[in-house]
Write an enzyme that holds these catalytic residues in place. Structure first.
Site, PDB file in Angstrom:
ATOM      1  N   CYS A  94      10.719  28.249   0.250  1.00  0.00           N
ATOM      2  CA  CYS A  94       9.690  28.898   1.074  1.00  0.00           C
ATOM      3  C   CYS A  94      10.186  30.152   1.795  1.00  0.00           C
ATOM      4  O   CYS A  94       9.375  30.965   2.244  1.00  0.00           O
ATOM      5  CB  CYS A  94       9.139  27.906   2.084  1.00  0.00           C
ATOM      6  SG  CYS A  94       8.523  26.424   1.307  1.00  0.00           S
ATOM      7  N   ASN A 117       0.424  24.828   1.738  1.00  0.00           N
ATOM      8  CA  ASN A 117       1.762  25.425   1.696  1.00  0.00           C
ATOM      9  C   ASN A 117       1.989  26.031   0.302  1.00  0.00           C
ATOM     10  O   ASN A 117       2.110  25.305  -0.679  1.00  0.00           O
ATOM     11  CB  ASN A 117       2.804  24.335   1.998  1.00  0.00           C
ATOM     12  CG  ASN A 117       4.234  24.852   1.981  1.00  0.00           C
ATOM     13  OD1 ASN A 117       4.493  25.978   1.568  1.00  0.00           O
ATOM     14  ND2 ASN A 117       5.162  24.021   2.424  1.00  0.00           N
ATOM     15  N   HIS A 169       5.683  30.747   8.379  1.00  0.00           N
ATOM     16  CA  HIS A 169       5.449  30.026   7.123  1.00  0.00           C
ATOM     17  C   HIS A 169       4.374  28.964   7.362  1.00  0.00           C
ATOM     18  O   HIS A 169       4.414  28.236   8.356  1.00  0.00           O
ATOM     19  CB  HIS A 169       6.760  29.386   6.668  1.00  0.00           C
ATOM     20  CG  HIS A 169       6.609  28.482   5.492  1.00  0.00           C
ATOM     21  ND1 HIS A 169       5.830  28.816   4.404  1.00  0.00           N
ATOM     22  CD2 HIS A 169       7.126  27.248   5.212  1.00  0.00           C
ATOM     23  CE1 HIS A 169       5.875  27.831   3.521  1.00  0.00           C
ATOM     24  NE2 HIS A 169       6.653  26.871   3.992  1.00  0.00           N
TER      25      HIS A 169
HETATM   26  N1  ACO Z   1      -2.834  10.299   3.279  1.00  0.00           N
HETATM   27  C1  ACO Z   1      -2.887   9.184   4.031  1.00  0.00           C
HETATM   28  N2  ACO Z   1      -1.792   8.602   4.549  1.00  0.00           N
HETATM   29  C2  ACO Z   1      -0.608   9.172   4.267  1.00  0.00           C
HETATM   30  C3  ACO Z   1      -0.481  10.334   3.481  1.00  0.00           C
HETATM   31  C4  ACO Z   1      -1.661  10.892   2.978  1.00  0.00           C
HETATM   32  N3  ACO Z   1      -1.662  12.006   2.219  1.00  0.00           N
HETATM   33  N4  ACO Z   1       0.818  10.651   3.380  1.00  0.00           N
HETATM   34  C5  ACO Z   1       1.510   9.740   4.087  1.00  0.00           C
HETATM   35  N5  ACO Z   1       0.638   8.831   4.610  1.00  0.00           N
HETATM   36  C6  ACO Z   1       0.945   7.680   5.449  1.00  0.00           C
HETATM   37  C7  ACO Z   1       2.340   7.147   5.215  1.00  0.00           C
HETATM   38  O1  ACO Z   1       2.362   6.265   4.099  1.00  0.00           O
HETATM   39  C8  ACO Z   1       2.611   6.444   6.514  1.00  0.00           C
HETATM   40  O2  ACO Z   1       1.975   5.186   6.480  1.00  0.00           O
HETATM   41  P1  ACO Z   1       2.684   3.884   7.165  1.00  0.00           P
HETATM   42  O3  ACO Z   1       2.808   4.243   8.626  1.00  0.00           O
HETATM   43  O4  ACO Z   1       1.709   2.812   6.874  1.00  0.00           O
HETATM   44  O5  ACO Z   1       3.986   3.775   6.481  1.00  0.00           O
HETATM   45  C9  ACO Z   1       1.893   7.303   7.543  1.00  0.00           C
HETATM   46  O6  ACO Z   1       0.935   8.078   6.811  1.00  0.00           O
HETATM   47  C10 ACO Z   1       2.809   8.229   8.300  1.00  0.00           C
HETATM   48  O7  ACO Z   1       3.630   8.901   7.358  1.00  0.00           O
HETATM   49  P2  ACO Z   1       4.656  10.013   7.820  1.00  0.00           P
HETATM   50  O8  ACO Z   1       5.324  10.583   6.600  1.00  0.00           O
HETATM   51  O9  ACO Z   1       5.547   9.436   8.860  1.00  0.00           O
HETATM   52  O10 ACO Z   1       3.650  11.079   8.479  1.00  0.00           O
HETATM   53  P3  ACO Z   1       3.974  12.352   9.326  1.00  0.00           P
HETATM   54  O11 ACO Z   1       3.187  12.324  10.563  1.00  0.00           O
HETATM   55  O12 ACO Z   1       5.449  12.620   9.417  1.00  0.00           O
HETATM   56  O13 ACO Z   1       3.350  13.515   8.436  1.00  0.00           O
HETATM   57  C11 ACO Z   1       3.990  15.192   6.863  1.00  0.00           C
HETATM   58  C12 ACO Z   1       3.827  13.699   7.115  1.00  0.00           C
HETATM   59  C13 ACO Z   1       2.627  15.831   6.917  1.00  0.00           C
HETATM   60  C14 ACO Z   1       4.573  15.364   5.461  1.00  0.00           C
HETATM   61  C15 ACO Z   1       4.927  15.820   7.919  1.00  0.00           C
HETATM   62  O14 ACO Z   1       6.088  15.054   8.057  1.00  0.00           O
HETATM   63  C16 ACO Z   1       5.301  17.238   7.553  1.00  0.00           C
HETATM   64  O15 ACO Z   1       4.492  18.121   7.466  1.00  0.00           O
HETATM   65  N6  ACO Z   1       6.604  17.503   7.381  1.00  0.00           N
HETATM   66  C17 ACO Z   1       7.082  18.820   6.990  1.00  0.00           C
HETATM   67  C18 ACO Z   1       6.931  18.956   5.533  1.00  0.00           C
HETATM   68  C19 ACO Z   1       7.071  20.360   5.066  1.00  0.00           C
HETATM   69  O16 ACO Z   1       6.778  21.295   5.779  1.00  0.00           O
HETATM   70  N7  ACO Z   1       7.510  20.505   3.846  1.00  0.00           N
HETATM   71  C20 ACO Z   1       7.595  21.770   3.227  1.00  0.00           C
HETATM   72  C21 ACO Z   1       8.940  22.294   3.364  1.00  0.00           C
HETATM   73  S1  ACO Z   1       8.991  23.932   2.846  1.00  0.00           S
HETATM   74  C22 ACO Z   1       9.601  24.055   1.257  1.00  0.00           C
HETATM   75  O17 ACO Z   1      10.685  24.501   1.098  1.00  0.00           O
HETATM   76  C23 ACO Z   1       8.765  23.554   0.077  1.00  0.00           C
END
Ligand code: ACO
Length: 331
Positions: A116, A288, A258
């Site tokens: 990214c 993203n 970003h």
């Molecule tokens: N829909 C519904 N529920 C979901 C989904 C979904 N799409 N995805 C995960 N869940 C559930 C999980 O299974 C979990 O359930 P559980 O509590 O029963 O186990 C719950 O939601 C919470 O999951 P988390 O992963 O802990 O959720 P979080 O609040 O951390 O959000 C997210 C996840 C959105 C991915 C967040 O962590 C994030 O944005 N992180 C940064 C990611 C990012 O920016 N990546 C790109 C990097 S840049 C690059 O180089 C490509």
């Protein structure tokens, strides 16, 4: 050889595929909901490439617009830098595929693999090229078909990404209506590489004829850890850039971060004590788009005439590697 007095962004452009996949569309084949995606990420929809719209095609369309914005033609381009982790093919590189599409006959072209943050790596490389060759016209493109490396069975990642491209033309200044690239800082920590990977098909995880493609062929990440590092690293690098330029946050007219997650952006703004109205956010429309995220947002903000002359704008990004960076533009 004269050293250029300033190095400028002379034009910008963006292009996204026509097809849109909304959160409601996703609900039909992924165990997710519009409510979950919107509240956790700020994303409402993303654009998705068809098989006829590879990375180089998206990039070429964005590049055409950037060149038109700069009042230049493809024949004037001397160097092409293409930031992507989803090239059409590994050989030839995406930058060569793009060059063919634009009819840029000769000159140096290369891909930049910095996830990214790739566009910012491209800006810094372009600055170096123009410093050495003041007559250079460098096309810097961030283009991704992220959905080609997305596992639609992994709801933790598949809802986050979209496809698209953004481009900028970099040349010696002045560039009327454009921006001077005042400073760029890039950084990274390879010990954090395991937090975000695309392994399958690489030489450490080779595929043999007939092999089944495994989960490692797609983007895999530890979302929560990435989230923490993203906020920390962008906050640190933006402050470092401000310090180096003897500026305070109050001197900045706009931040273009970003677009990975609205909550990451909000946490960053809070840490920087910056005003949310002055942050350009378009994640709801695109998701993203990795290396394309910053140049799409920059081109869009300019197209909407949101950056008046005299503005100081900071671009900041983080990505798989892990790496991160920030750039200061003076419009
Ligand atoms: N829909 C519904 N529920 C979901 C989904 C979904 N799409 N995805 C995960 N869940 C559930 C999980 O299974 C979990 O359930 P559980 O509590 O029963 O186990 C719950 O939601 C919470 O999951 P988390 O992963 O802990 O959720 P979080 O609040 O951390 O959000 C997210 C996840 C959105 C991915 C967040 O962590 C994030 O944005 N992180 C940064 C990611 C990012 O920016 N990546 C790109 C990097 S840049 C690059 O180089 C490509």
């Amino acid at each position: 050889m004269a050293t250029p007095t300033s190095i400028c962004i002379a034009g910008t452009g963006l292009h996204v595929p026509e097809r849109i996949l909304t959160n409601v569309d996703l609900e039909r084949f992924v165990d997710t909901s519009d409510e979950w995606i919107t509240s956790r990420t700020g994303i409402k929809q993303r654009h998705i490439s068809s098989a006829q719209e590879p990375c180089s095609l998206l990039g070429a369309e964005a590049a055409k617009r950037a060149l038109a914005d700069a009042g230049m033609s493809p024949e004037q381009v001397t160097h092409v830098l293409m930031a992507t982790f989803t090239p059409d093919t590994f050989i030839p590189s995406a930058s060569y595929s793009l060059r063919s599409r634009l009819g840029i006959p000769r000159g140096m072209a290369m891909d930049i693999s910095a996830a990214c943050t790739g566009f910012l790596f491209g800006l810094e490389t372009a600055r170096a090229l123009v410093t050495v060759h003041p007559e250079a016209v460098v096309l810097v493109v961030g283009s991704e078909v992220v959905t080609s490396r997305i596992n639609w069975e992994d709801r933790g990642t598949c809802v986050l990404f979209g496809d698209g491209a953004g481009a900028a033309v970099i040349a010696s200044g002045p560039a009327p209506g454009g921006a001077t690239i005042v400073d760029v800082i890039l950084d990274g920590d390879s010990s954090l590489g395991e937090l975000l990977t695309v392994r399958g098909g690489g030489s450490a995880a080779p595929l043999c004829p007939g092999d089944r493609i495994g989960d490692d062929f797609f983007v895999q990440m530890q979302g929560r850890e990435i989230f923490k590092h993203a906020v920390r690293s962008m906050n640190t690098v933006v402050r470092k850039l401000l310090d180096r330029q003897n500026l305070s946050v109050a001197d900045i007219d706009m931040i273009i971060p970003h677009q990975a997650n609205i909550r990451i952006i909000e946490s960053l703004i809070k840490k920087l004590e910056f005003s949310e109205e002055k942050v350009y956010i378009n994640i709801a429309s695109y998701g993203n788009t990795s290396a394309a995220s910053i140049p799409i947002a920059l081109a869009e903000a300019r197209e909407k005439s949101l950056i008046p002359e005299g503005s100081k704008v900071i671009l900041t990004s983080f990505g798989g590697g892990l790496n991160w960076g920030a750039a200061l533009l003076q419009f």
